[in-house]
Design a protein around this motif. Sequence first.
Motif, PDB file in Angstrom:
ATOM      1  N   PHE A   1      -9.904  48.580  53.365  1.00 58.60           N
ATOM      2  CA  PHE A   1      -8.525  48.785  53.820  1.00 58.60           C
ATOM      3  C   PHE A   1      -8.534  48.864  55.337  1.00 58.60           C
ATOM      4  CE2 PHE A   1      -5.399  51.796  55.462  1.00 58.60           C
ATOM      5  CZ  PHE A   1      -4.218  51.190  55.053  1.00 58.60           C
ATOM      6  N   ALA A   2      -7.565  48.196  55.960  1.00 63.67           N
ATOM      7  CA  ALA A   2      -7.478  48.243  57.423  1.00 63.67           C
ATOM      8  C   ALA A   2      -6.046  47.999  57.838  1.00 63.67           C
ATOM      9  CB  ALA A   2      -8.386  47.199  58.043  1.00 63.67           C
ATOM     10  N   ILE A   3      -5.672  48.591  58.983  1.00 61.60           N
ATOM     11  CA  ILE A   3      -4.375  48.333  59.593  1.00 61.60           C
ATOM     12  C   ILE A   3      -4.567  48.224  61.086  1.00 61.60           C
ATOM     13  CG2 ILE A   3      -3.823  50.818  59.638  1.00 61.60           C
ATOM     14  CD1 ILE A   3      -0.855  49.996  59.350  1.00 61.60           C
ATOM     15  N   HIS A   4      -4.031  47.167  61.673  1.00 63.63           N
ATOM     16  CA  HIS A   4      -4.199  46.960  63.120  1.00 63.63           C
ATOM     17  C   HIS A   4      -3.012  46.158  63.630  1.00 63.63           C
ATOM     18  CE1 HIS A   4      -5.437  42.934  61.875  1.00 63.63           C
ATOM     19  NE2 HIS A   4      -6.321  43.499  61.060  1.00 63.63           N
ATOM     20  N   GLU A   5      -3.002  45.958  64.932  1.00 62.45           N
ATOM     21  CA  GLU A   5      -1.880  45.251  65.535  1.00 62.45           C
ATOM     22  C   GLU A   5      -1.958  43.772  65.207  1.00 62.45           C
ATOM     23  OE1 GLU A   5       0.242  44.718  69.924  1.00 62.45           O
ATOM     24  OE2 GLU A   5      -1.369  46.201  69.614  1.00 62.45           O
ATOM     25  N   ALA A   6      -0.789  43.203  64.853  1.00 60.95           N
ATOM     26  CA  ALA A   6      -0.727  41.782  64.494  1.00 60.95           C
ATOM     27  C   ALA A   6      -0.598  40.930  65.740  1.00 60.95           C
ATOM     28  CB  ALA A   6       0.463  41.541  63.571  1.00 60.95           C
ATOM     29  N   PRO A   7      -1.087  39.689  65.697  1.00 57.31           N
ATOM     30  CA  PRO A   7      -0.907  38.779  66.836  1.00 57.31           C
ATOM     31  C   PRO A   7       0.580  38.622  67.161  1.00 57.31           C
ATOM     32  CG  PRO A   7      -2.461  37.879  65.255  1.00 57.31           C
ATOM     33  CD  PRO A   7      -1.853  39.077  64.604  1.00 57.31           C
ATOM     34  N   GLY A   8       0.940  38.777  68.395  1.00 59.34           N
ATOM     35  CA  GLY A   8       2.345  38.664  68.781  1.00 59.34           C
ATOM     36  C   GLY A   8       3.105  39.964  68.646  1.00 59.34           C
ATOM     37  N   GLY A   9       2.420  41.048  68.258  1.00 57.19           N
ATOM     38  CA  GLY A   9       3.074  42.346  68.137  1.00 57.19           C
ATOM     39  C   GLY A   9       3.346  42.719  66.695  1.00 57.19           C
ATOM     40  N   GLY A  10       3.576  44.007  66.486  1.00 55.30           N
ATOM     41  CA  GLY A  10       3.792  44.484  65.126  1.00 55.30           C
ATOM     42  C   GLY A  10       2.508  44.961  64.485  1.00 55.30           C
ATOM     43  N   SER A  11       2.526  45.134  63.189  1.00 54.43           N
ATOM     44  CA  SER A  11       1.359  45.649  62.452  1.00 54.43           C
ATOM     45  C   SER A  11       0.949  44.668  61.360  1.00 54.43           C
ATOM     46  CB  SER A  11       1.685  47.000  61.806  1.00 54.43           C
ATOM     47  OG  SER A  11       2.077  47.949  62.770  1.00 54.43           O
ATOM     48  N   ARG A  12      -0.326  44.736  61.048  1.00 59.27           N
ATOM     49  CA  ARG A  12      -0.850  43.946  59.936  1.00 59.27           C
ATOM     50  C   ARG A  12      -1.727  44.845  59.095  1.00 59.27           C
ATOM     51  NH1 ARG A  12      -5.565  41.213  58.859  1.00 59.27           N
ATOM     52  NH2 ARG A  12      -5.378  39.414  57.432  1.00 59.27           N
ATOM     53  N   LEU A  13      -1.328  45.072  57.842  1.00 57.60           N
ATOM     54  CA  LEU A  13      -2.076  45.906  56.909  1.00 57.60           C
ATOM     55  C   LEU A  13      -2.781  44.987  55.916  1.00 57.60           C
ATOM     56  CD1 LEU A  13      -0.853  49.106  55.058  1.00 57.60           C
ATOM     57  CD2 LEU A  13      -1.727  47.178  53.731  1.00 57.60           C
ATOM     58  N   ALA A  14      -4.082  45.226  55.723  1.00 56.95           N
ATOM     59  CA  ALA A  14      -4.869  44.408  54.794  1.00 56.95           C
ATOM     60  C   ALA A  14      -5.590  45.322  53.822  1.00 56.95           C
ATOM     61  CB  ALA A  14      -5.867  43.547  55.559  1.00 56.95           C
ATOM     62  N   TRP A  15      -5.381  45.061  52.510  1.00 55.64           N
ATOM     63  CA  TRP A  15      -5.997  45.849  51.438  1.00 55.64           C
ATOM     64  C   TRP A  15      -6.643  44.871  50.484  1.00 55.64           C
ATOM     65  CZ3 TRP A  15      -5.681  46.357  46.145  1.00 55.64           C
ATOM     66  CH2 TRP A  15      -6.101  47.571  45.558  1.00 55.64           C
ATOM     67  N   SER A  16      -7.959  45.027  50.247  1.00 61.97           N
ATOM     68  CA  SER A  16      -8.680  44.040  49.445  1.00 61.97           C
ATOM     69  C   SER A  16      -9.677  44.736  48.526  1.00 61.97           C
ATOM     70  CB  SER A  16      -9.421  43.048  50.360  1.00 61.97           C
ATOM     71  OG  SER A  16     -10.116  42.089  49.593  1.00 61.97           O
ATOM     72  N   VAL A  17      -9.722  44.293  47.252  1.00 60.87           N
ATOM     73  CA  VAL A  17     -10.683  44.841  46.288  1.00 60.87           C
ATOM     74  C   VAL A  17     -11.246  43.706  45.447  1.00 60.87           C
ATOM     75  CG1 VAL A  17      -9.554  47.109  46.123  1.00 60.87           C
ATOM     76  CG2 VAL A  17      -8.884  45.273  44.577  1.00 60.87           C
ATOM     77  N   PRO A  18     -12.523  43.871  44.997  1.00 60.99           N
ATOM     78  CA  PRO A  18     -13.107  42.850  44.124  1.00 60.99           C
ATOM     79  C   PRO A  18     -12.536  42.978  42.704  1.00 60.99           C
ATOM     80  CG  PRO A  18     -14.652  44.643  44.433  1.00 60.99           C
ATOM     81  CD  PRO A  18     -13.491  44.940  45.343  1.00 60.99           C
TER      82      PRO A  18
END
Length: 559
Positions: free
Chosen positions: A541-558
């Motif tokens: 799980f990670a959350i960081h700034e998106a290109p061009g501004g804003g946020s990008r949340l990524a959640w991944s499981v096998p």
Amino acid sequence: MAEPGSTGPKLEFESVLTHFVERAEEMMNSQSRMRDLIRINNELTSNLDLPNVLRRIVEIGKELLNARYAAMGVIGDERRLEQFIHVGMAPEVYQQIDHLPEGKGLLGALIDDPQPVRLKTIASDARSSGFPANHPPMDSFLGVPIRVRDEVYGNLYLTDSLKGAFTPDDEELAEALAATAGIAIENARLFDDSSYRARWSSALAETARRLMKDDDEDQLGVIAEEVRTLADADLVVIALITDDRDHIVVERAAGESTDELIQRSFPLADTFAGRAIAEGAPILVGEESSFAPYGLAHEALLGNSMVIPFGRHDHPRGVLAVTRAKGRAPFSSRDIDLGASFASHISVALDREDSQRARRRVALLEDRSRIARDLHDHVIQRLFATGLNLQGTAAVLGGEAADQIAAQVDEIDGAIAQIRQSIFAMRRDPESTAVSVRARILEIVDRISDQMPSKPRVTFSGPVDLMASGTLTDDIAAVVTESLANVARHAQATKIDISVTAAAGLVTVEVTDNGVGPGSSPRLSGLDNLRQRAESQGGTFAIHEAPGGGSRLAWSVPT
């Protein structure tokens, strides 16, 4: 030879003559009574209407036996008077009496021991319990049982002989009348039963014919009204068992003031409805039963009732409750038998409704599939071709115009993604109990979109529904819900994109917005549960700034 003026031979002759005259009068009276009995027999046995037969028996008894008052008591199930038919009493006198006889005292003794009773004075008999207030005085009494085959149907009562007292001949004549009455009552009962069953059979056949028709008529409502009419009931209720099997819900009701009953729920525990369902057999409920703690506890249901369970195979589905108002006659075994036949039709009607709903659902899905095919095969392909042409034009033009065209191509791609999502939604069965990942996410977006400045755009990639199942579906739904709620509270975003991808053994959820970005906002602590969900399944799980501004949340499981 007797002396002149002697009365000896004359007295002997007069004695013989008087004897012959008395015998002749007796024979004439016997013949008269025989003719009366023949007339009565013809009249009673030719009348097949039971209420009329009962009243005529009483009227004929009063006339034939020269009584001031006459009555018949019909014995009910509990060896007490169910009906009391009387003649000879003026209406204004009858209305002042507290209550009609109930089968106690002298009348009760005749019920308990069905033998003729003849009394010169009623008050002299120890079994007499007196009369109610405002009852006219009565002196002599004659009572005989009326038998129908081997069953005592009731008793014929005659009081106040106009001759002063009832004679043994009167008693014999009353017994003969009672025997004729028994035959007449039996004929009338057989005719009534035959007519009753014919009416029910005709109604059952008509109901079966209607059930075979392919239309949208409310069959349950028709059945409820039909049963109410045939059973001469005041209220008929069709109630279905709920999914938790602990309650019943009124599906249809026929009678006055039934609107408040529809869709009302009642518990099954310790109820007559519950008992009928548990036993799998109809039950009769008397009006003296305590309804307070029982199901279907409604004011209109406080009279005599019958509760009939119905279902399919060994699976109960509900009850048919048929009720008469307080004070009305109870139901009989024949009512239960024929009511059970209609209850079986209710099961057929329910199956028919299920089948109609299934056909409508299939027709709706087929129509949606046709529209979806048209969207996919025509609209999407034309949009895709337009996008390719625009990209070619942009390559030729170059510069700022190319950038604007590229932006419009991106919008076309977004529209294609939205159309594909709509196609999926149209192909989804709205009544299906199995909810896929796609459906769950779309439902979440529809529910939360009112809190957003614009509706989030959702895209799916890969076999998402195949790779995500069971608890993973719940986790993905929780990720989308929490992510959208977080954006709505803190991000100040005007655009939100949700991407769900299934590829290379991973299911990944990405939520991107054009808001203020994550920064060092304390709102990140609210996403710890999403991190825990991912790590508990070996994911990230990670959350960081998106290109061009804003946020990008990524959640991944096998998977």
